[in-house]
Write a protein that holds these residues in place. Structure first.
Motif, mmCIF file in Angstrom:
data_model
loop_
_atom_site.group_PDB
_atom_site.id
_atom_site.type_symbol
_atom_site.label_atom_id
_atom_site.label_comp_id
_atom_site.label_asym_id
_atom_site.label_seq_id
_atom_site.Cartn_x
_atom_site.Cartn_y
_atom_site.Cartn_z
ATOM 1 N N GLY A 126 0.782 -1.230 0.000
ATOM 2 C CA GLY A 126 0.000 0.000 0.000
ATOM 3 C C GLY A 126 0.810 1.274 0.000
ATOM 4 N N GLN A 127 2.143 1.180 -0.010
ATOM 5 C CA GLN A 127 2.987 2.374 0.030
ATOM 6 C C GLN A 127 3.130 2.977 -1.378
ATOM 7 O OE1 GLN A 127 4.257 3.879 2.668
ATOM 8 N NE2 GLN A 127 3.583 2.367 4.176
ATOM 9 N N VAL A 128 3.265 4.292 -1.445
ATOM 10 C CA VAL A 128 3.414 4.944 -2.745
ATOM 11 C C VAL A 128 4.731 5.711 -2.867
ATOM 12 C CG1 VAL A 128 0.950 5.118 -3.212
ATOM 13 C CG2 VAL A 128 2.076 6.938 -1.941
ATOM 14 N N PHE A 129 5.241 6.247 -1.787
ATOM 15 C CA PHE A 129 6.469 7.032 -1.880
ATOM 16 C C PHE A 129 7.706 6.168 -2.141
ATOM 17 C CE2 PHE A 129 3.664 10.022 0.292
ATOM 18 C CZ PHE A 129 3.879 11.158 -0.474
ATOM 19 N N PRO A 130 7.870 4.990 -1.541
ATOM 20 C CA PRO A 130 9.034 4.163 -1.878
ATOM 21 C C PRO A 130 9.138 3.812 -3.363
ATOM 22 C CG PRO A 130 8.107 3.434 0.193
ATOM 23 C CD PRO A 130 7.147 4.434 -0.368
ATOM 24 N N PRO A 131 8.062 3.355 -4.028
ATOM 25 C CA PRO A 131 8.212 3.057 -5.453
ATOM 26 C C PRO A 131 8.440 4.301 -6.306
ATOM 27 C CG PRO A 131 5.924 2.761 -4.774
ATOM 28 C CD PRO A 131 6.736 2.913 -3.534
ATOM 29 N N PRO B 147 -10.319 23.171 -5.004
ATOM 30 C CA PRO B 147 -10.675 23.773 -6.296
ATOM 31 C C PRO B 147 -9.491 24.398 -7.018
ATOM 32 C CG PRO B 147 -12.284 24.371 -4.616
ATOM 33 C CD PRO B 147 -11.140 23.706 -3.907
ATOM 34 N N PHE B 148 -8.437 24.727 -6.296
ATOM 35 C CA PHE B 148 -7.254 25.322 -6.910
ATOM 36 C C PHE B 148 -6.165 24.274 -7.172
ATOM 37 C CE2 PHE B 148 -9.393 28.445 -4.249
ATOM 38 C CZ PHE B 148 -9.669 29.435 -5.177
ATOM 39 N N LEU B 149 -6.170 23.196 -6.378
ATOM 40 C CA LEU B 149 -5.164 22.149 -6.546
ATOM 41 C C LEU B 149 -5.484 21.241 -7.725
ATOM 42 C CD1 LEU B 149 -4.608 21.014 -2.826
ATOM 43 C CD2 LEU B 149 -3.220 22.594 -4.173
ATOM 44 N N VAL B 150 -6.754 20.865 -7.876
ATOM 45 C CA VAL B 150 -7.131 19.868 -8.886
ATOM 46 C C VAL B 150 -6.834 20.333 -10.309
ATOM 47 C CG1 VAL B 150 -9.037 18.519 -9.852
ATOM 48 C CG2 VAL B 150 -8.831 18.792 -7.375
ATOM 49 N N PRO B 151 -7.173 21.588 -10.706
ATOM 50 C CA PRO B 151 -6.866 21.985 -12.087
ATOM 51 C C PRO B 151 -5.376 21.943 -12.401
ATOM 52 C CG PRO B 151 -8.387 23.543 -11.079
ATOM 53 C CD PRO B 151 -7.892 22.646 -9.979
ATOM 54 N N LEU B 152 -4.539 22.073 -11.393
ATOM 55 C CA LEU B 152 -3.089 22.078 -11.602
ATOM 56 C C LEU B 152 -2.470 20.701 -11.415
ATOM 57 C CD1 LEU B 152 -2.282 25.356 -9.643
ATOM 58 C CD2 LEU B 152 -2.601 25.093 -12.093
ATOM 59 N N GLY B 153 -3.282 19.725 -11.018
ATOM 60 C CA GLY B 153 -2.761 18.388 -10.778
ATOM 61 C C GLY B 153 -2.008 18.257 -9.470
ATOM 62 N N LEU B 154 -2.172 19.214 -8.560
ATOM 63 C CA LEU B 154 -1.411 19.209 -7.315
ATOM 64 C C LEU B 154 -2.098 18.418 -6.206
ATOM 65 C CD1 LEU B 154 -0.291 22.961 -7.187
ATOM 66 C CD2 LEU B 154 0.751 21.041 -8.370
ATOM 67 N N HIS B 155 -3.247 17.825 -6.501
ATOM 68 C CA HIS B 155 -3.981 17.085 -5.468
ATOM 69 C C HIS B 155 -3.489 15.646 -5.322
ATOM 70 C CE1 HIS B 155 -5.707 16.015 -9.271
ATOM 71 N NE2 HIS B 155 -6.497 15.097 -8.742
ATOM 72 N N TRP B 156 -2.722 15.162 -6.285
ATOM 73 C CA TRP B 156 -2.305 13.759 -6.232
ATOM 74 C C TRP B 156 -1.454 13.432 -5.000
ATOM 75 C CZ3 TRP B 156 -4.800 10.294 -8.825
ATOM 76 C CH2 TRP B 156 -5.453 10.659 -10.001
ATOM 77 N N PRO B 157 -0.541 14.306 -4.568
ATOM 78 C CA PRO B 157 0.181 13.981 -3.337
ATOM 79 C C PRO B 157 -0.741 13.776 -2.138
ATOM 80 C CG PRO B 157 1.287 15.763 -4.511
ATOM 81 C CD PRO B 157 -0.006 15.535 -5.216
ATOM 82 N N LEU B 158 -1.844 14.537 -2.079
ATOM 83 C CA LEU B 158 -2.786 14.356 -0.971
ATOM 84 C C LEU B 158 -3.489 13.008 -1.059
ATOM 85 C CD1 LEU B 158 -4.429 17.870 -0.459
ATOM 86 C CD2 LEU B 158 -2.813 16.684 1.019
ATOM 87 N N ASN B 159 -3.770 12.567 -2.300
ATOM 88 C CA ASN B 159 -4.359 11.229 -2.449
ATOM 89 C C ASN B 159 -3.408 10.170 -1.900
ATOM 90 O OD1 ASN B 159 -6.463 12.475 -3.681
ATOM 91 N ND2 ASN B 159 -6.178 11.577 -5.699
ATOM 92 N N ALA B 160 -2.104 10.354 -2.159
ATOM 93 C CA ALA B 160 -1.118 9.410 -1.636
ATOM 94 C C ALA B 160 -1.108 9.427 -0.112
ATOM 95 C CB ALA B 160 0.268 9.759 -2.173
ATOM 96 N N ILE B 161 -1.276 10.617 0.473
ATOM 97 C CA ILE B 161 -1.293 10.723 1.932
ATOM 98 C C ILE B 161 -2.534 10.049 2.514
ATOM 99 C CG2 ILE B 161 -1.396 12.352 3.869
ATOM 100 C CD1 ILE B 161 1.315 12.104 2.468
ATOM 101 N N MET B 162 -3.661 10.126 1.804
ATOM 102 C CA MET B 162 -4.873 9.441 2.273
ATOM 103 C C MET B 162 -4.611 7.939 2.411
ATOM 104 S SD MET B 162 -7.777 11.209 -0.101
ATOM 105 C CE MET B 162 -7.705 12.960 -0.462
ATOM 106 N N ILE B 163 -4.009 7.379 1.366
ATOM 107 C CA ILE B 163 -3.691 5.947 1.396
ATOM 108 C C ILE B 163 -2.694 5.662 2.516
ATOM 109 C CG2 ILE B 163 -2.680 4.054 0.061
ATOM 110 C CD1 ILE B 163 -3.683 5.522 -2.477
ATOM 111 N N GLN B 164 -1.720 6.553 2.661
ATOM 112 C CA GLN B 164 -0.717 6.403 3.727
ATOM 113 C C GLN B 164 -1.374 6.438 5.104
ATOM 114 O OE1 GLN B 164 2.629 6.201 3.210
ATOM 115 N NE2 GLN B 164 3.562 6.704 5.171
ATOM 116 N N ASN B 165 -2.315 7.365 5.296
ATOM 117 C CA ASN B 165 -2.993 7.480 6.594
ATOM 118 C C ASN B 165 -3.728 6.200 6.960
ATOM 119 O OD1 ASN B 165 -2.170 10.085 7.161
ATOM 120 N ND2 ASN B 165 -3.986 11.042 6.263
ATOM 121 N N ILE B 166 -4.447 5.644 5.986
ATOM 122 C CA ILE B 166 -5.212 4.430 6.252
ATOM 123 C C ILE B 166 -4.272 3.269 6.572
ATOM 124 C CG2 ILE B 166 -6.735 2.707 5.184
ATOM 125 C CD1 ILE B 166 -8.056 5.087 3.715
ATOM 126 N N ALA B 167 -3.112 3.235 5.874
ATOM 127 C CA ALA B 167 -2.147 2.155 6.113
ATOM 128 C C ALA B 167 -1.495 2.267 7.492
ATOM 129 C CB ALA B 167 -1.075 2.166 5.020
#
Length: 661
Positions: free
Chosen positions: A230-235, A313-333
């Motif tokens: 479930g990790q994303v930062f190592p790969p 609303p400002f992060l998504v158009p720039l594609g900057l929300h993906w790191p937060l998605n990774a943190i969501m997965i990290q939090n659950i793990a």
């Protein structure tokens, strides 16, 4: 016969400049993502004329995104089959030989690429994540109804539920392998070697070395073990390392044997490097970011719940929300729950509320293109949790949308903060995944607050600026008039050809009293240029429009600002009371007839209040034009100056001569 999908695909390729202009083509959940050699060749207006195209967004100096909705893969597959494209479209390099990025543009290119790298790493995995999130939702619903506890240990669950858990865990457990592959491909390294590196850390042999936190001796060196599922930062970090290792090896190893020895040495170097150094470092990075957000959440969940939906609303158009998605997965793990997903739902549902409001207005205005765009965005959002069709089809195209969106984000975030909403599984925000949040009632109330706040703001105050709205309504007006004209022509054609030569001039009297104004002096470019029709204009002295002759009402706008007549002589006449008065929404106008009504000469058609028109800031000058002038031999205004009274002739129309049959 070509399918609709194929026709649209050919249309898209043609309007982006053809295959020769496409340097690179990829797609994500809803968008075709073009990198072009010459962006100036793109015709956005023609692209958006196809109902299947939900929106077009230019990015940077070479990028164009074409929003297609959930069926984007079908369009992609058809486009790459077109001559000059081929299956290499997704892998081809731009003509310049430089890396081109179609995301956020900053002062430094490495910043651009960092965010583009994150975005393009996660986009291909989105489909699997979406499918897994709905399987999670089914299991959470089973928990909600008391059939089986979602978080119970696997050895306490029936085999059926264990198997269903395996169905969604397959995506999240092996997520490092998927991320390793997509990240390596984005960088230009071998994607299968990129996948093999994190895969080595998920094998039974590696897991048999010990538990997470244990230290073992490998190659005579201490290795700290970690749980990499479930990790994303190592790969991600390993893929960056692989890129540089491959680059170095290809300089050293002769090209004749690179196929054998580059992957061999890459694996030999990168798997130990990841296990000893890069993997623990990646886990540390993820834990550090998660800990920072957790600290903010610990200080005040209420404040974080407002910040998250206001930022998205400002992060998504720039594609900057993906790191937060990774943190969501990290939090659950690591924590067993996540505190970002719940508040994030406020942004999503405020977004879906905006497009629902747009759909309501579009239905009311009979605005077919926007109705299609908003309906697609609403369904993709409410049922799939996908915001791109709404974002690129509506929000980024019109001036007032963010003023309607942000209040919904704020109010929804306040409600989420009050209830301290948490997620216990990674899901996409939709109506179907509400049960994955806790508490469910608080989360549902937050979504409803965000949705209806933004929707009602759009319904009552519109989503467009004044100019945007006027342009849209004028287009709708023209389309309705054209449709009516086409229907009249169809009826005329069905009734048969004329009985004999017709060449007598048709005299048209003025439908309202006032001062004559040449059409070229009308303060509206379309009327002044004769694009709407030929004729004249009247600066009215009265308050009523009368029928100049017998005929029928072809178009009667509910706002009363314009009326179209089909005179018995065959002339189609448009009387447009004032300029841009459609914006008055019927205030100051009284429509006295309806579409299809028969009228006689001198019959009142519309009453209007000139003072109200001028008080609203609009000109009362009224164009009177023959809209089917192309079907006639000639249309001539009889006078360019002076005053006219009801009954005075102002236009001569000469029909084309038809031979007797």
């Amino acid at each position: 016969m070509a399918s609709t999908t194929t026709s649209t695909s050919q249309h898209i390729l043609r309007e982006v400049g053809g295959a020769e202009n496409v340097a690179n083509l990829t797609y994500c959940a809803t968008r075709l993502r073009f990198q072009l050699r010459d962006q100036s060749k793109v015709d956005v207006e023609k692209l958006e004329s196809d109902p299947a195209v939900l929106g077009v967004v230019k990015q940077g100096t070479t990028g164009v995104q074409v929003v297609m909705g959930g069926g984007v893969a079908d369009f992609y597959n058809d486009i790459v089959k077109e001559p000059g494209m081929g299956d290499s479209a997704a892998d081809s390099a731009p003509a310049s030989g430089k890396k081109e990025y179609d995301g956020v543009r900053g002062k430094y290119s490495y910043v651009d690429f960092a965010f583009e790298f994150l975005s393009d790493t996660f986009r291909p995995i989105l489909w699997a994540l979406l499918g897994a999130s709905l399987i999670i939702t089914l299991l959470v619903l089973a928990d909600t109804f008391g059939w089986q506890e979602f978080r119970a240990p696997m050895d306490e669950q029936p085999d059926t539920y264990v198997f269903m858990h395996a169905m969604w865990r397959s995506v999240f457990y092996f997520l490092p392998i998927m991320v390793g592959a997509t990240a390596a491909r984005k960088l230009g390294a071998n994607e299968w070697v990129g996948a093999a590196i994190p895969a080595a850390l998920l094998t039974p042999e590696f897991l048999a070395l010990g538990s997470a936190g244990d230290t073992v001796t490998v190659f005579g060196l201490p290795m700290v073990l970690n749980d990499y599922s479930g990790q994303v930062f190592p790969p991600l970090i390993a893929a960056i390392g692989l890129f540089w290792v491959e680059k170095l090896l290809k300089k050293i190893i002769p090209s004749a044997v690179q196929m054998v020895f580059v992957p061999f040495f890459s694996l030999l170097i990168m798997i130990p490097a990841t296990a000893f150094l890069l993997g623990p470092f990646g886990i540390g990075v993820g834990n550090g970011i998660a800990s920072l957000l957790e600290a903010v959440n610990g200080f005040s969940p209420f404040i974080l719940a407002i910040i998250i939906p206001m930022l998205y609303p400002f992060l998504v158009p720039l594609g900057l929300h993906w790191p937060l998605n990774a943190i969501m997965i990290q939090n659950i793990a690591t924590l067993g729950y996540d505190f970002i997903q719940g508040p994030m739902g406020a942004w999503n549902f405020a977004c879906f509320g905006v497009v629902t409001g747009v759909m309501i207005i579009s239905i009311r205005e009979k605005n077919v293109p926007m109705r299609q765009v908003s309906l697609g965005g609403m369904l993709a959002g409410l049922l799939g949790g996908i915001s791109e069709p709404s974002l690129y089809g509506v929000l980024l195209r019109f001036k007032k949308t963010y003023a309607r969106l942000l209040p919904g984000c704020f109010i929804g975030g306040v409600v989420m903060g009050i209830f301290d909403v948490k997620a216990y599984a990674f899901v996409f925000t939709s109506l179907l995944t509400i049960p994955a949040m806790d508490p469910i009632p608080g989360y549902a109330l937050g979504l409803a607050a965000a949705f209806f706040t933004s929707m009602l703001l759009v319904v009552f105050f519109d989503y467009r600026g004044k100019d945007e709205k006027a342009e849209a309504l004028a287009r709708i007006e023209a389309e309705q008039a054209a449709a009516s004209e086409a229907e009249e022509e169809r009826i005329d054609a069905a009734s048969g050809p004329a009985a004999g030569p017709v060449a007598d001039t048709i005299a048209i009297s003025t439908p309202l009293a006032g001062r004559v104004v040449p059409l070229a002096e009308v303060p509206d470019e379309a009327f002044a240029a004769g694009a709407v029709g030929k004729g004249i204009a009247i600066d009215p002295s009265g308050d009523t429009v009368f029928a100049p002759a017998e005929g029928s009402v072809m178009v009667a706008f509910p706002t009363g600002h314009a009326i179209g007549l089909k005179l018995d002589s065959g002339v189609q006449l448009l009387v447009h009371i004032g300029i841009d008065t459609v914006n008055m929404q019927g205030e100051g106008f009284e429509l006295l007839v309806a579409k299809g009504d028969r009228v006689t000469a001198g019959q009142p058609l519309v009453r209007f209040d000139r003072a109200a028109i001028e008080a609203a800031g609009y000109s009362a000058i009224t164009p009177v034009v023959v809209t089917n002038h192309r079907k006639l031999a000639d249309v001539v205004a009889l006078t360019a100056t002076g005053d006219v009274a009801i009954g005075d002739q102002i236009i001569d129309a000469t029909p084309k001569v038809t031979e007797k049959v």
